[in-house]
Motif scaffolding. Structure first.
Motif, PDB file in Angstrom:
ATOM      1  N   SER A 193       0.833  -1.205   0.000  1.00  0.00           N
ATOM      2  CA  SER A 193       0.000   0.000   0.000  1.00  0.00           C
ATOM      3  C   SER A 193       0.866   1.252   0.000  1.00  0.00           C
ATOM      4  O   SER A 193       0.578   2.226  -0.704  1.00  0.00           O
ATOM      5  CB  SER A 193      -0.932   0.006   1.215  1.00  0.00           C
ATOM      6  N   ALA A 194       1.940   1.230   0.788  1.00  0.00           N
ATOM      7  CA  ALA A 194       2.844   2.381   0.845  1.00  0.00           C
ATOM      8  C   ALA A 194       3.542   2.598  -0.501  1.00  0.00           C
ATOM      9  O   ALA A 194       3.705   3.739  -0.950  1.00  0.00           O
ATOM     10  CB  ALA A 194       3.872   2.178   1.950  1.00  0.00           C
ATOM     11  N   ILE A 195       3.952   1.508  -1.137  1.00  0.00           N
ATOM     12  CA  ILE A 195       4.596   1.599  -2.453  1.00  0.00           C
ATOM     13  C   ILE A 195       3.641   2.234  -3.457  1.00  0.00           C
ATOM     14  O   ILE A 195       4.020   3.130  -4.221  1.00  0.00           O
ATOM     15  CB  ILE A 195       5.039   0.204  -2.943  1.00  0.00           C
ATOM     16  N   ARG A 196       2.401   1.777  -3.459  1.00  0.00           N
ATOM     17  CA  ARG A 196       1.418   2.301  -4.411  1.00  0.00           C
ATOM     18  C   ARG A 196       1.115   3.768  -4.161  1.00  0.00           C
ATOM     19  O   ARG A 196       0.990   4.558  -5.114  1.00  0.00           O
ATOM     20  CB  ARG A 196       0.140   1.462  -4.343  1.00  0.00           C
ATOM     21  N   ARG A 197       0.994   4.146  -2.899  1.00  0.00           N
ATOM     22  CA  ARG A 197       0.722   5.561  -2.588  1.00  0.00           C
ATOM     23  C   ARG A 197       1.856   6.448  -3.082  1.00  0.00           C
ATOM     24  O   ARG A 197       1.618   7.500  -3.699  1.00  0.00           O
ATOM     25  CB  ARG A 197       0.539   5.753  -1.081  1.00  0.00           C
ATOM     26  N   ALA A 198       3.083   6.030  -2.812  1.00  0.00           N
ATOM     27  CA  ALA A 198       4.230   6.831  -3.221  1.00  0.00           C
ATOM     28  C   ALA A 198       4.332   6.924  -4.739  1.00  0.00           C
ATOM     29  O   ALA A 198       4.561   8.003  -5.298  1.00  0.00           O
ATOM     30  CB  ALA A 198       5.511   6.234  -2.644  1.00  0.00           C
ATOM     31  N   ALA A 199       4.149   5.795  -5.415  1.00  0.00           N
ATOM     32  CA  ALA A 199       4.257   5.783  -6.877  1.00  0.00           C
ATOM     33  C   ALA A 199       3.121   6.553  -7.532  1.00  0.00           C
ATOM     34  O   ALA A 199       3.332   7.297  -8.497  1.00  0.00           O
ATOM     35  CB  ALA A 199       4.284   4.338  -7.374  1.00  0.00           C
ATOM     36  N   ASP A 200       1.921   6.396  -7.010  1.00  0.00           N
ATOM     37  CA  ASP A 200       0.765   7.088  -7.596  1.00  0.00           C
ATOM     38  C   ASP A 200       0.863   8.602  -7.435  1.00  0.00           C
ATOM     39  O   ASP A 200       0.285   9.361  -8.219  1.00  0.00           O
ATOM     40  CB  ASP A 200      -0.534   6.588  -6.960  1.00  0.00           C
ATOM     41  N   ALA A 201       1.570   9.050  -6.400  1.00  0.00           N
ATOM     42  CA  ALA A 201       1.715  10.491  -6.157  1.00  0.00           C
ATOM     43  C   ALA A 201       2.807  11.118  -7.019  1.00  0.00           C
ATOM     44  O   ALA A 201       2.915  12.346  -7.084  1.00  0.00           O
ATOM     45  CB  ALA A 201       2.017  10.742  -4.680  1.00  0.00           C
ATOM     46  N   ALA A 202       3.614  10.293  -7.677  1.00  0.00           N
ATOM     47  CA  ALA A 202       4.716  10.799  -8.502  1.00  0.00           C
ATOM     48  C   ALA A 202       4.181  11.420  -9.790  1.00  0.00           C
ATOM     49  O   ALA A 202       3.125  11.029 -10.292  1.00  0.00           O
ATOM     50  CB  ALA A 202       5.689   9.663  -8.816  1.00  0.00           C
ATOM     51  N   PRO A 203       4.911  12.388 -10.364  1.00  0.00           N
ATOM     52  CA  PRO A 203       4.411  13.107 -11.546  1.00  0.00           C
ATOM     53  C   PRO A 203       4.488  12.348 -12.872  1.00  0.00           C
ATOM     54  O   PRO A 203       3.873  12.761 -13.851  1.00  0.00           O
ATOM     55  CB  PRO A 203       5.295  14.353 -11.580  1.00  0.00           C
ATOM     56  N   GLY A 204       5.240  11.253 -12.931  1.00  0.00           N
ATOM     57  CA  GLY A 204       5.368  10.522 -14.186  1.00  0.00           C
ATOM     58  C   GLY A 204       5.821   9.103 -13.935  1.00  0.00           C
ATOM     59  O   GLY A 204       6.160   8.736 -12.802  1.00  0.00           O
ATOM     60  N   PRO A 205       5.857   8.262 -14.976  1.00  0.00           N
ATOM     61  CA  PRO A 205       6.202   6.853 -14.794  1.00  0.00           C
ATOM     62  C   PRO A 205       7.615   6.601 -14.277  1.00  0.00           C
ATOM     63  O   PRO A 205       7.826   5.695 -13.468  1.00  0.00           O
ATOM     64  CB  PRO A 205       5.985   6.239 -16.174  1.00  0.00           C
ATOM     65  N   SER A 206       8.585   7.386 -14.721  1.00  0.00           N
ATOM     66  CA  SER A 206       9.953   7.188 -14.217  1.00  0.00           C
ATOM     67  C   SER A 206      10.046   7.608 -12.751  1.00  0.00           C
ATOM     68  O   SER A 206      10.679   6.934 -11.932  1.00  0.00           O
ATOM     69  CB  SER A 206      10.952   7.991 -15.050  1.00  0.00           C
ATOM     70  N   SER A 207       9.390   8.710 -12.428  1.00  0.00           N
ATOM     71  CA  SER A 207       9.352   9.159 -11.035  1.00  0.00           C
ATOM     72  C   SER A 207       8.616   8.156 -10.155  1.00  0.00           C
ATOM     73  O   SER A 207       8.988   7.936  -8.996  1.00  0.00           O
ATOM     74  CB  SER A 207       8.666  10.525 -10.934  1.00  0.00           C
ATOM     75  N   ALA A 208       7.577   7.539 -10.717  1.00  0.00           N
ATOM     76  CA  ALA A 208       6.817   6.542  -9.969  1.00  0.00           C
ATOM     77  C   ALA A 208       7.681   5.326  -9.659  1.00  0.00           C
ATOM     78  O   ALA A 208       7.622   4.772  -8.549  1.00  0.00           O
ATOM     79  CB  ALA A 208       5.575   6.116 -10.762  1.00  0.00           C
ATOM     80  N   LEU A 209       8.496   4.908 -10.622  1.00  0.00           N
ATOM     81  CA  LEU A 209       9.404   3.787 -10.391  1.00  0.00           C
ATOM     82  C   LEU A 209      10.421   4.136  -9.318  1.00  0.00           C
ATOM     83  O   LEU A 209      10.685   3.339  -8.404  1.00  0.00           O
ATOM     84  CB  LEU A 209      10.106   3.408 -11.696  1.00  0.00           C
ATOM     85  N   ALA A 210      10.982   5.329  -9.391  1.00  0.00           N
ATOM     86  CA  ALA A 210      11.956   5.763  -8.381  1.00  0.00           C
ATOM     87  C   ALA A 210      11.305   5.805  -6.996  1.00  0.00           C
ATOM     88  O   ALA A 210      11.900   5.376  -6.009  1.00  0.00           O
ATOM     89  CB  ALA A 210      12.510   7.136  -8.748  1.00  0.00           C
ATOM     90  N   ALA A 211      10.082   6.292  -6.935  1.00  0.00           N
ATOM     91  CA  ALA A 211       9.362   6.363  -5.657  1.00  0.00           C
ATOM     92  C   ALA A 211       9.094   4.971  -5.101  1.00  0.00           C
ATOM     93  O   ALA A 211       9.190   4.733  -3.894  1.00  0.00           O
ATOM     94  CB  ALA A 211       8.058   7.130  -5.837  1.00  0.00           C
ATOM     95  N   ALA A 212       8.753   4.038  -5.993  1.00  0.00           N
ATOM     96  CA  ALA A 212       8.482   2.667  -5.559  1.00  0.00           C
ATOM     97  C   ALA A 212       9.741   2.023  -4.979  1.00  0.00           C
ATOM     98  O   ALA A 212       9.694   1.404  -3.902  1.00  0.00           O
ATOM     99  CB  ALA A 212       7.959   1.846  -6.735  1.00  0.00           C
ATOM    100  N   VAL A 213      10.860   2.175  -5.667  1.00  0.00           N
ATOM    101  CA  VAL A 213      12.118   1.593  -5.193  1.00  0.00           C
ATOM    102  C   VAL A 213      12.532   2.225  -3.863  1.00  0.00           C
ATOM    103  O   VAL A 213      12.933   1.534  -2.921  1.00  0.00           O
ATOM    104  CB  VAL A 213      13.235   1.775  -6.243  1.00  0.00           C
TER     105      VAL A 213
END
Length: 224
Positions: free
Chosen positions: A76-96
């Motif tokens: 859930s935390a991974i998804r929240r962080a990734a979904d809040a990112a401005p783009g797909p690359s940022s979402a991947l970085a947030a997930a990691v």
């Protein structure tokens, strides 16, 4: 006449079950999975040992449910962080970054979830945990590929490799033992995030920018 539990009874039972799982989580965070024993968990939860067995008929079921709950929270935390990112690359970085933060915040618990030897069989719940988080990473990599930010690749394999690298580097037997310093914690998160982004094909300059953008402040790792 069929007995039907009232809303208050259902609520009370759910609260007690939650208290038992919370006690098991605290025990694992403090002493690893070896510390998750029925009697000590009962004491932590302020219930009788028989009550624990009523909710979890065996230690295997208690530990399996603990693994499931911890992994669900992390996902859930991974998804929240990734979904809040401005783009797909940022979402991947947030997930990691989120994975790294969760692992480093409670290393004993993370190792217990992943691979600490236990005297009961919890293989299924451990595999399900890894599969769910790897699947989330694969989805984020795939989104970046489709957006043209990453080269075409086997996203499922790439996600599995990244997750394995993160776990091995941060909580495996070769993981550094000097990460009590918040600055070193932050540096470790940045290092593994940069490594992950480079591995899937993000150019170095772009990867460094994403790491700076995504890294959670080190203070968030303290007392988590």
């Amino acid at each position: 006449m069929v007995y039907r539990r009232t809303h208050q009874v259902v609520k009370r039972l759910a609260a007690r079950r939650s208290a038992i799982l919370s006690a098991a989580r605290d025990a694992a965070a403090a002493g690893g999975m070896a510390a998750v024993q029925i009697a000590p968990v009962a004491v932590r939860a302020n219930v009788a040992a028989g009550t624990v067995y009523r909710y979890f008929p065996s230690k295997a079921e208690l530990i399996s449910e603990l693994i499931t709950e911890v992994s669900r929270d992390e996902l859930s935390a991974i998804r929240r962080a990734a979904d809040a990112a401005p783009g797909p690359s940022s979402a991947l970085a947030a997930a990691v970054t989120t994975i790294a933060v969760h692992v480093l915040s409670q290393r004993k618990l993370a190792w217990g979830i992943l691979a600490e030897p236990v005297d009961v069989d919890v293989t299924a719940s451990r595999l399900a945990s890894r599969r769910d988080i790897s699947g989330e990473l694969a989805m984020r990599i795939d989104a970046a590929v489709r957006a043209g930010h990453l080269p075409a690749q086997d996203t499922a394999l790439a996600a599995t490799a990244l997750l394995g690298a993160l776990h091995e580097a941060l909580v495996g037997p070769l993981a550094p033992s000097n990460l009590d310093d918040p600055i070193k914690l932050r540096d470790a998160v940045q290092t593994v995030t940069l490594l992950a982004l480079r591995a899937v094909g993000v150019m170095d300059a772009r990867a460094r920018g994403l790491v700076v953008q995504a890294t959670t402040p080190a203070k968030a790792l303290v007392g988590a």
